[in-house]
Design a protein around this motif. Sequence first.
Motif, mmCIF file in Angstrom:
data_model
loop_
_atom_site.group_PDB
_atom_site.id
_atom_site.type_symbol
_atom_site.label_atom_id
_atom_site.label_comp_id
_atom_site.label_asym_id
_atom_site.label_seq_id
_atom_site.Cartn_x
_atom_site.Cartn_y
_atom_site.Cartn_z
ATOM 1 N N GLU A 60 0.816 -1.214 0.000
ATOM 2 C CA GLU A 60 0.000 0.000 0.000
ATOM 3 C C GLU A 60 0.856 1.273 0.000
ATOM 4 O OE1 GLU A 60 1.096 -1.034 4.075
ATOM 5 O OE2 GLU A 60 0.180 -2.233 2.506
ATOM 6 N N ALA A 61 2.137 1.156 0.290
ATOM 7 C CA ALA A 61 3.043 2.309 0.288
ATOM 8 C C ALA A 61 3.725 2.508 -1.072
ATOM 9 C CB ALA A 61 4.098 2.134 1.378
ATOM 10 N N THR A 111 -4.425 3.205 -8.205
ATOM 11 C CA THR A 111 -5.173 4.385 -8.621
ATOM 12 C C THR A 111 -4.184 5.530 -8.780
ATOM 13 O OG1 THR A 111 -7.124 3.639 -7.409
ATOM 14 C CG2 THR A 111 -7.029 5.983 -7.977
ATOM 15 N N SER A 137 0.979 7.547 -9.408
ATOM 16 C CA SER A 137 0.054 6.838 -8.517
ATOM 17 C C SER A 137 -0.349 7.709 -7.334
ATOM 18 C CB SER A 137 0.698 5.540 -8.008
ATOM 19 O OG SER A 137 1.821 5.823 -7.189
ATOM 20 N N LYS A 138 -1.572 7.423 -6.836
ATOM 21 C CA LYS A 138 -2.097 8.095 -5.650
ATOM 22 C C LYS A 138 -2.370 7.111 -4.517
ATOM 23 C CE LYS A 138 -5.667 10.563 -7.039
ATOM 24 N NZ LYS A 138 -6.669 11.479 -7.615
ATOM 25 N N SER A 139 -2.761 5.878 -4.883
ATOM 26 C CA SER A 139 -2.998 4.858 -3.861
ATOM 27 C C SER A 139 -2.842 3.476 -4.481
ATOM 28 C CB SER A 139 -4.400 4.999 -3.244
ATOM 29 O OG SER A 139 -5.395 4.677 -4.188
ATOM 30 N N VAL A 140 -2.480 2.533 -3.632
ATOM 31 C CA VAL A 140 -2.263 1.157 -4.073
ATOM 32 C C VAL A 140 -2.923 0.231 -3.058
ATOM 33 C CG1 VAL A 140 -0.528 -0.613 -4.566
ATOM 34 C CG2 VAL A 140 -0.089 1.771 -5.195
ATOM 35 N N LYS A 141 -3.647 -0.763 -3.568
ATOM 36 C CA LYS A 141 -4.272 -1.763 -2.705
ATOM 37 C C LYS A 141 -3.872 -3.146 -3.194
ATOM 38 C CE LYS A 141 -8.255 1.093 -1.700
ATOM 39 N NZ LYS A 141 -9.601 1.428 -2.066
ATOM 40 N N GLU A 199 -8.209 10.573 -13.340
ATOM 41 C CA GLU A 199 -7.880 9.449 -12.465
ATOM 42 C C GLU A 199 -8.244 8.143 -13.163
ATOM 43 O OE1 GLU A 199 -8.415 9.544 -7.987
ATOM 44 O OE2 GLU A 199 -10.004 8.142 -8.592
ATOM 45 N N GLN A 246 4.743 3.645 -4.655
ATOM 46 C CA GLN A 246 4.612 4.898 -5.407
ATOM 47 C C GLN A 246 5.182 4.663 -6.802
ATOM 48 O OE1 GLN A 246 6.611 7.833 -3.036
ATOM 49 N NE2 GLN A 246 4.848 8.120 -1.716
#
Length: 177
Positions: A45-46, A101, A87-91, A112, A48
């Motif tokens: 999740e961190a 995302t 990137s803005k977020s990762v799941k 987006e 980038q």
Amino acid sequence: MSNQWIVDASHSNASFSVRHMMITNVRGEFQKLEGKVSWDPAKPEATQIEATVDTASINTRDEKRDGHLKSPDFFDVEKFPTLTFKSKSVKAKGTEHLSVTGDLTIHGVTKEVVLDVEGPSAPSTDPFGNVRVGATATTKIKRDDFGLVWNASLETGGVLVGHDVSITIDVSLIQQK
């Protein structure tokens, strides 16, 4: 061990496909891309990601079509020489899939998008001592959303160029020391 990786452009690819005359897909690729990734498998999740693609490097195996795609009707490569993704977020989606995302900028328009990522693969050391991982990201966009609106109506109905564009990015990442 570093969590910083760079895209190995000679072993990576940014490709797309779009419907032509509503009957078949035309495929193309951008031959020049670069990027960097901050990735720790223990903390997906961190992650980038930043990537840049040279729009003038487009190749659809048809010189005339490539010229048209580079023109102001489409990518306008003189005014907009690059496509970018940040990137803005990762799941994490299981052990070897990510949902990323981020902001995709094409033709000066930023929207987006969500990339479905298979990977990263398990690390592997190449013959030169570089640690590598690979991943494949896919998404679908509406080209009109990015200002790529040129089209031509067909006598039989429909349009020459489809509105949906499928994008696939295959990357080989090299870990930085």
